[in-house]
Design a protein around this motif. Structure first.
Motif, PDB file in Angstrom:
ATOM      1  N   TRP A   1       0.824  -1.209   0.000  1.00 21.94           N
ATOM      2  CA  TRP A   1       0.000   0.000   0.000  1.00 21.94           C
ATOM      3  C   TRP A   1       0.860   1.262   0.000  1.00 21.94           C
ATOM      4  CZ3 TRP A   1      -4.741   0.443  -1.536  1.00 21.94           C
ATOM      5  CH2 TRP A   1      -5.555  -0.697  -1.541  1.00 21.94           C
ATOM      6  N   GLU A   2       2.044   1.192   0.602  1.00 23.42           N
ATOM      7  CA  GLU A   2       2.951   2.340   0.536  1.00 23.42           C
ATOM      8  C   GLU A   2       3.441   2.563  -0.897  1.00 23.42           C
ATOM      9  OE1 GLU A   2       4.894   2.255   5.043  1.00 23.42           O
ATOM     10  OE2 GLU A   2       5.842   1.139   3.398  1.00 23.42           O
ATOM     11  N   GLN A   3       3.665   1.482  -1.638  1.00 19.10           N
ATOM     12  CA  GLN A   3       4.058   1.629  -3.042  1.00 19.10           C
ATOM     13  C   GLN A   3       2.972   2.354  -3.836  1.00 19.10           C
ATOM     14  OE1 GLN A   3       4.785  -2.486  -3.937  1.00 19.10           O
ATOM     15  NE2 GLN A   3       7.010  -2.310  -3.691  1.00 19.10           N
TER      16      GLN A   3
ATOM     17  N   PRO B   1      -7.704  -1.754   2.141  1.00 16.85           N
ATOM     18  CA  PRO B   1      -6.763  -0.629   2.039  1.00 16.85           C
ATOM     19  C   PRO B   1      -6.302  -0.115   3.400  1.00 16.85           C
ATOM     20  CG  PRO B   1      -9.001   0.106   1.584  1.00 16.85           C
ATOM     21  CD  PRO B   1      -9.062  -1.385   1.706  1.00 16.85           C
ATOM     22  N   LEU B   2      -5.044   0.300   3.431  1.00 15.66           N
ATOM     23  CA  LEU B   2      -4.492   0.978   4.608  1.00 15.66           C
ATOM     24  C   LEU B   2      -4.565   2.474   4.341  1.00 15.66           C
ATOM     25  CD1 LEU B   2      -1.409  -1.333   5.297  1.00 15.66           C
ATOM     26  CD2 LEU B   2      -3.743  -1.518   6.194  1.00 15.66           C
ATOM     27  N   LEU B   3      -5.779   2.976   4.353  1.00 18.18           N
ATOM     28  CA  LEU B   3      -6.059   4.354   3.976  1.00 18.18           C
ATOM     29  C   LEU B   3      -5.727   5.282   5.139  1.00 18.18           C
ATOM     30  CD1 LEU B   3      -7.329   6.144   1.732  1.00 18.18           C
ATOM     31  CD2 LEU B   3      -9.545   5.767   2.842  1.00 18.18           C
ATOM     32  N   PRO B   4      -4.877   6.295   4.939  1.00 13.84           N
ATOM     33  CA  PRO B   4      -4.597   7.240   6.018  1.00 13.84           C
ATOM     34  C   PRO B   4      -5.861   7.981   6.425  1.00 13.84           C
ATOM     35  CG  PRO B   4      -3.004   7.466   4.229  1.00 13.84           C
ATOM     36  CD  PRO B   4      -4.123   6.596   3.720  1.00 13.84           C
TER      37      PRO B   4
ATOM     38  N   GLU C   1      -5.727   9.561  -5.140  1.00 11.77           N
ATOM     39  CA  GLU C   1      -5.436   9.486  -6.567  1.00 11.77           C
ATOM     40  C   GLU C   1      -4.210   8.623  -6.846  1.00 11.77           C
ATOM     41  OE1 GLU C   1      -5.942   9.550 -10.425  1.00 11.77           O
ATOM     42  OE2 GLU C   1      -7.381  10.296  -8.936  1.00 11.77           O
ATOM     43  N   SER C   2      -3.158   8.792  -6.057  1.00 11.63           N
ATOM     44  CA  SER C   2      -1.961   7.978  -6.287  1.00 11.63           C
ATOM     45  C   SER C   2      -2.238   6.511  -5.996  1.00 11.63           C
ATOM     46  CB  SER C   2      -0.792   8.486  -5.444  1.00 11.63           C
ATOM     47  OG  SER C   2      -1.095   8.410  -4.071  1.00 11.63           O
ATOM     48  N   MET C   3      -3.050   6.229  -4.994  1.00 14.21           N
ATOM     49  CA  MET C   3      -3.405   4.845  -4.692  1.00 14.21           C
ATOM     50  C   MET C   3      -4.216   4.242  -5.832  1.00 14.21           C
ATOM     51  SD  MET C   3      -4.384   5.344  -0.653  1.00 14.21           S
ATOM     52  CE  MET C   3      -3.921   3.856   0.186  1.00 14.21           C
ATOM     53  N   ARG C   4      -5.115   5.029  -6.375  1.00 14.71           N
ATOM     54  CA  ARG C   4      -5.919   4.549  -7.504  1.00 14.71           C
ATOM     55  C   ARG C   4      -5.049   4.302  -8.733  1.00 14.71           C
ATOM     56  NH1 ARG C   4     -10.566   8.912  -5.926  1.00 14.71           N
ATOM     57  NH2 ARG C   4     -11.939   7.494  -4.752  1.00 14.71           N
ATOM     58  N   GLN C   5      -4.063   5.162  -8.940  1.00 17.58           N
ATOM     59  CA  GLN C   5      -3.161   4.964 -10.079  1.00 17.58           C
ATOM     60  C   GLN C   5      -2.373   3.663  -9.932  1.00 17.58           C
ATOM     61  OE1 GLN C   5      -0.599   8.318 -10.899  1.00 17.58           O
ATOM     62  NE2 GLN C   5      -2.276   9.781 -10.656  1.00 17.58           N
ATOM     63  N   GLY C   6      -1.885   3.417  -8.708  1.00 19.10           N
ATOM     64  CA  GLY C   6      -1.135   2.190  -8.473  1.00 19.10           C
ATOM     65  C   GLY C   6      -1.983   0.951  -8.706  1.00 19.10           C
ATOM     66  N   LEU C   7      -3.211   0.978  -8.220  1.00 20.46           N
ATOM     67  CA  LEU C   7      -4.109  -0.167  -8.401  1.00 20.46           C
ATOM     68  C   LEU C   7      -4.497  -0.335  -9.869  1.00 20.46           C
ATOM     69  CD1 LEU C   7      -6.295   0.408  -5.240  1.00 20.46           C
ATOM     70  CD2 LEU C   7      -4.929  -1.637  -5.672  1.00 20.46           C
ATOM     71  N   ALA C   8      -4.723   0.779 -10.553  1.00 21.33           N
ATOM     72  CA  ALA C   8      -5.086   0.694 -11.973  1.00 21.33           C
ATOM     73  C   ALA C   8      -3.952   0.072 -12.779  1.00 21.33           C
ATOM     74  CB  ALA C   8      -5.426   2.089 -12.503  1.00 21.33           C
ATOM     75  N   ALA C   9      -2.718   0.353 -12.389  1.00 18.96           N
ATOM     76  CA  ALA C   9      -1.564  -0.205 -13.099  1.00 18.96           C
ATOM     77  C   ALA C   9      -1.442  -1.711 -12.899  1.00 18.96           C
ATOM     78  CB  ALA C   9      -0.284   0.494 -12.647  1.00 18.96           C
ATOM     79  N   GLU C  10      -2.137  -2.232 -11.906  1.00 16.48           N
ATOM     80  CA  GLU C  10      -2.109  -3.675 -11.674  1.00 16.48           C
ATOM     81  C   GLU C  10      -3.090  -4.427 -12.568  1.00 16.48           C
ATOM     82  OE1 GLU C  10      -2.533  -4.448  -7.458  1.00 16.48           O
ATOM     83  OE2 GLU C  10      -1.165  -2.803  -6.943  1.00 16.48           O
ATOM     84  N   GLY C  11      -3.872  -3.690 -13.324  1.00 15.47           N
ATOM     85  CA  GLY C  11      -4.802  -4.331 -14.245  1.00 15.47           C
ATOM     86  C   GLY C  11      -5.895  -5.093 -13.522  1.00 15.47           C
ATOM     87  N   GLU C  12      -6.189  -6.287 -14.020  1.00 17.98           N
ATOM     88  CA  GLU C  12      -7.256  -7.107 -13.434  1.00 17.98           C
ATOM     89  C   GLU C  12      -7.002  -7.396 -11.962  1.00 17.98           C
ATOM     90  OE1 GLU C  12     -10.926  -8.877 -13.586  1.00 17.98           O
ATOM     91  OE2 GLU C  12      -9.902  -7.802 -15.225  1.00 17.98           O
ATOM     92  N   ALA C  13      -5.713  -7.591 -11.592  1.00 14.75           N
ATOM     93  CA  ALA C  13      -5.374  -7.925 -10.211  1.00 14.75           C
ATOM     94  C   ALA C  13      -5.684  -6.784  -9.244  1.00 14.75           C
ATOM     95  CB  ALA C  13      -3.893  -8.294 -10.106  1.00 14.75           C
ATOM     96  N   GLY C  14      -5.766  -5.538  -9.766  1.00 16.12           N
ATOM     97  CA  GLY C  14      -6.009  -4.409  -8.895  1.00 16.12           C
ATOM     98  C   GLY C  14      -7.453  -4.002  -8.765  1.00 16.12           C
ATOM     99  N   LYS C  15      -8.353  -4.655  -9.511  1.00  8.73           N
ATOM    100  CA  LYS C  15      -9.757  -4.228  -9.514  1.00  8.73           C
ATOM    101  C   LYS C  15     -10.427  -4.383  -8.156  1.00  8.73           C
ATOM    102  CE  LYS C  15     -10.923  -4.692 -14.423  1.00  8.73           C
ATOM    103  NZ  LYS C  15     -11.799  -5.365 -15.419  1.00  8.73           N
ATOM    104  N   HIS C  16     -10.169  -5.511  -7.499  1.00  4.19           N
ATOM    105  CA  HIS C  16     -10.802  -5.740  -6.203  1.00  4.19           C
ATOM    106  C   HIS C  16     -10.313  -4.711  -5.183  1.00  4.19           C
ATOM    107  CE1 HIS C  16     -12.549  -7.763  -2.780  1.00  4.19           C
ATOM    108  NE2 HIS C  16     -11.373  -8.057  -2.255  1.00  4.19           N
ATOM    109  N   GLY C  17      -9.011  -4.448  -5.169  1.00  7.97           N
ATOM    110  CA  GLY C  17      -8.475  -3.444  -4.256  1.00  7.97           C
ATOM    111  C   GLY C  17      -9.034  -2.067  -4.539  1.00  7.97           C
ATOM    112  N   LEU C  18      -9.232  -1.741  -5.815  1.00  5.86           N
ATOM    113  CA  LEU C  18      -9.792  -0.447  -6.182  1.00  5.86           C
ATOM    114  C   LEU C  18     -11.228  -0.319  -5.687  1.00  5.86           C
ATOM    115  CD1 LEU C  18      -9.290   2.216  -7.648  1.00  5.86           C
ATOM    116  CD2 LEU C  18     -10.034   1.109  -9.774  1.00  5.86           C
ATOM    117  N   GLN C  19     -11.989  -1.392  -5.799  1.00  2.37           N
ATOM    118  CA  GLN C  19     -13.368  -1.375  -5.291  1.00  2.37           C
ATOM    119  C   GLN C  19     -13.385  -1.149  -3.781  1.00  2.37           C
ATOM    120  OE1 GLN C  19     -14.849  -5.176  -6.582  1.00  2.37           O
ATOM    121  NE2 GLN C  19     -15.365  -4.465  -8.647  1.00  2.37           N
ATOM    122  N   LEU C  20     -12.493  -1.862  -3.056  1.00  2.00           N
ATOM    123  CA  LEU C  20     -12.444  -1.698  -1.604  1.00  2.00           C
ATOM    124  C   LEU C  20     -11.993  -0.287  -1.225  1.00  2.00           C
ATOM    125  CD1 LEU C  20     -10.890  -5.112  -0.470  1.00  2.00           C
ATOM    126  CD2 LEU C  20     -13.251  -4.352  -0.177  1.00  2.00           C
ATOM    127  N   LEU C  21     -11.008   0.235  -1.945  1.00  2.00           N
ATOM    128  CA  LEU C  21     -10.529   1.593  -1.661  1.00  2.00           C
ATOM    129  C   LEU C  21     -11.647   2.611  -1.845  1.00  2.00           C
ATOM    130  CD1 LEU C  21      -8.161   3.528  -1.058  1.00  2.00           C
ATOM    131  CD2 LEU C  21      -7.722   3.587  -3.522  1.00  2.00           C
TER     132      LEU C  21
END
Length: 598
Positions: free
Chosen positions: A487-489, A554-557, A567-587
């Motif tokens: 999540w820091e990445q 998510p470890l949301l501050p 926004e940066s967290m969403r960008q990171g998850l979007a870059a993960e493609g299909e693997a990031g969709k679930h995390g994006l929904q939770l975020l």
């Protein structure tokens, strides 16, 4: 003629440890400290030697002894690699201000400088971590003076001391000290007094407080013996109370003015108090999360600390009060009138109510398989009032801060400032040795367990039968991810998760516990959470609960800071493609919970 062995310098060391009230020495054996270990054997268990599976674990155990027992923790190692392995635990003691004495072996004096096997320059190695006191013992006559100074330094500075013991010095006959030139005879005594701030400083602080309308308090580890005084001050001023991570165990979080822990892993209520207050009282805290303090210039600040070097260390303060927290607060209360009900007090209480609702809703967000916040919340509800808690570093700390509200009767510790993974199980071993009749609860992630925890779980298996109360519940959040770093990445770098660095290998913690003769349990269904947790606290031996949790929670501050990171967290998850969709929904779900209740 007597057949009894000659008393050695090592026997003298052990006798001095006993005089200082040391009940346990943690460590690991090696040829370098064999003479000292022989003296411990001859002493018949007073003090007792407790063998860890790694010197790093032993050092963390000594820190745990200091933190849970409020006494000096003692650790011993051989020279060379054994000495190097102590560093992580000793830095934990340094940064969290825990008194520890390390007895570190060294090669024979005659071999030093030859590049002998395992010969390291230990004085340089430990120069930073034990800067208040490090001493190479060049002659038996230096003892017990060096030990006395090491203990006094550790206690006075709340930091580690290191005593370097060459092998041949440990073997030498115990000296008969007198009054010869160069012989220094000391006594194993240490005491302290009550430090109270100066009257003129208290008057100045009272004037600043009187001029403020929105008072915030940041309480740190320094309030551990001032819990009643802290709450009395908050009540008098209608002040919102926030805590550093080190201060969390000492503040009653059930109080309507307590907003929770501050910082990146903290609560939205604490963020509100610190961002909106016009006057800040920092009491016994040196928390490094400066971006979560009030914006400089927006709040007048007062700091109360027993160490003058801490005044103004993290935030520009107008008045410094040098003294212990309890008498300092009492003296300040004498100068402060009762404020009664105020708009700020009502605002603080409302923000705290909102946070409690946010915390509950976050734990109820569906996850696959389990939401770790739900697990931590369920664990919190079952921690006995007489228990002790150890928390490992990683995402577990976020869940502890946000979902575990415990009575102040429960000592809870984590490697806070160093933030070193692997601390929790060694801490827990020491906590059980300090108070064997109290239940022990441990919260750790799978990454921390694989780093050091599974090794020291062997120590638990060796020690538990000697504890008066065998209850020891270790809950492992198993998500196969170094979740905090993932999540820091995303948050700090807008980068996707890097699988090669972040994936934690599969490990069967429950089966491993069973192999060690402990009780293993596995949980992957939220419907079984209550049953499994209830059962764990009834088992008459240590329990390891392996809980399969969702790494995408998510470890949301805390907002408003968290909103800036979305926004940066969403960008990171979007870059993960299909693997990031679930995390994006939770975020997005978490962000929606925050926004709807502000």
């Amino acid at each position: 003629m007597s057949d009894s062995p000659q008393t050695t310098t090592s026997d003298l060391i052990v006798d001095r440890l006993r005089t200082w009230g040391v009940e346990r020495v943690y460590g690991y054996a090696g040829d370098g400290n064999n003479p000292l270990l022989g003296a411990l054997r001859r002493a018949g268990g007073s003090p007792e030697f407790i063998s860890a599976r790694h010197e790093e674990g032993a050092a963390f155990m000594a820190v745990g002894e200091a933190k849970y027992g409020e006494r000096v923790g003692v650790v011993s190692s051989t020279q060379g690699p054994g000495a190097v392995h102590l560093l992580n635990g000793l830095y934990d003691a340094k940064l969290d201000h825990a008194p520890v004495v390390a007895l570190v072996a060294q090669q024979h004096r005659s071999a030093l400088g030859s590049g002998h096997q395992q010969e390291l320059d230990l004085q340089h190695l430990f120069a930073d971590v034990s800067s208040p006191f490090i001493q190479f013992v060049a002659a038996p006559e230096q003892l017990p003076m060096v030990l006395d100074r090491a203990f006094r330094s550790a206690l006075a500075n709340s930091q580690p001391s290191v005593v370097i013991l060459p092998h041949d010095v440990q073997q030498a006959p115990a000296p008969d000290l007198g009054q010869s030139h160069g012989e220094v005879v000391t006594s194993p005594r240490w005491t302290t007094g009550e430090v109270i701030p100066r009257g003129e400083d208290l008057d100045a602080a009272a004037e600043v407080i009187a001029a403020g309308e929105k008072i915030g308090i940041l309480a740190g580890r320094g309030v551990r013996h001032a819990q009643e005084e802290l709450i009395a001050l908050a009540e008098r001023l209608g002040a919102g109370v926030t805590m550093s991570l080190l201060g969390k165990p000492y503040v009653d979080e059930s109080h309507p003015l307590v907003a929770g822990t501050m910082g990146h892993l903290g609560t939205t209520a604490s963020a509100h108090v610190l961002q909106e207050c016009d006057t800040l009282l920092i009491i016994g805290s040196d928390d490094p999360w400066t971006e979560f303090y009030p914006v400089p210039g927006t709040a007048r600040a007062i700091q109360l600390d027993v160490d003058p070097a801490m005044i103004g260390n993290r935030y520009p303060v107008e008045v410094g009060l040098v003294g212990h927290a309890a008498p300092g607060i009492r003296a300040l209360l004498e100068r402060l009138p009762e404020r009664g009900d105020t708009p700020w007090r009502r605002e603080v209480e409302e923000q705290i109510r909102i946070w409690h609702e946010i915390s509950r809703l976050r734990s109820e967000v569906p996850a696959r398989p389990l939401n770790p916040e739900l697990v931590a919340r369920g664990l919190s509800a079952r921690v006995p009032e007489d228990a002790q808690l150890a928390v490992d570093v990683g995402s577990a700390v976020y869940h502890y801060v946000r979902q575990m509200s415990l009575p102040t009767s429960v000592p809870a510790h984590v490697s806070s400032t160093l933030a070193s993974m692997g601390c929790a199980v060694p801490y827990a071993v020491a906590a059980k040795e300090v108070a064997p009749d109290r239940p022990m609860v441990v919260l750790a992630g799978d990454g921390a367990m694989e780093m050091l925890g599974i090794n020291e779980l062997i120590t638990v298996a060796e020690r538990w039968r000697g504890w008066g109360n065998p209850r020891f519940v270790l809950l492992v959040l198993h998500n196969r991810d170094l979740a905090e770093v993932s999540w820091e990445q995303r948050e700090s770098e807008a980068e996707p998760r890097f699988d090669a660095s972040q994936e934690v290998p599969r490990f069967d913690f429950a089966a491993y516990a069973e192999q060690l003769g402990l009780h293993g349990m596995r949980l992957h269904d939220a419907a079984a959470l209550d049953r499994v947790l209830d059962e764990a606290f009834t088992v008459e031996r240590p329990v390891v609960i392996e809980v399969l949790t969702d790494p995408d929670v998510p470890l949301l501050p805390p907002f408003p800071h968290g909103r800036q990171m979305l926004e940066s967290m969403r960008q990171g998850l979007a870059a993960e493609g299909e693997a990031g969709k679930h995390g994006l929904q939770l975020l997005n779900h978490y962000a929606e919970i925050e926004e709807q209740r502000r």
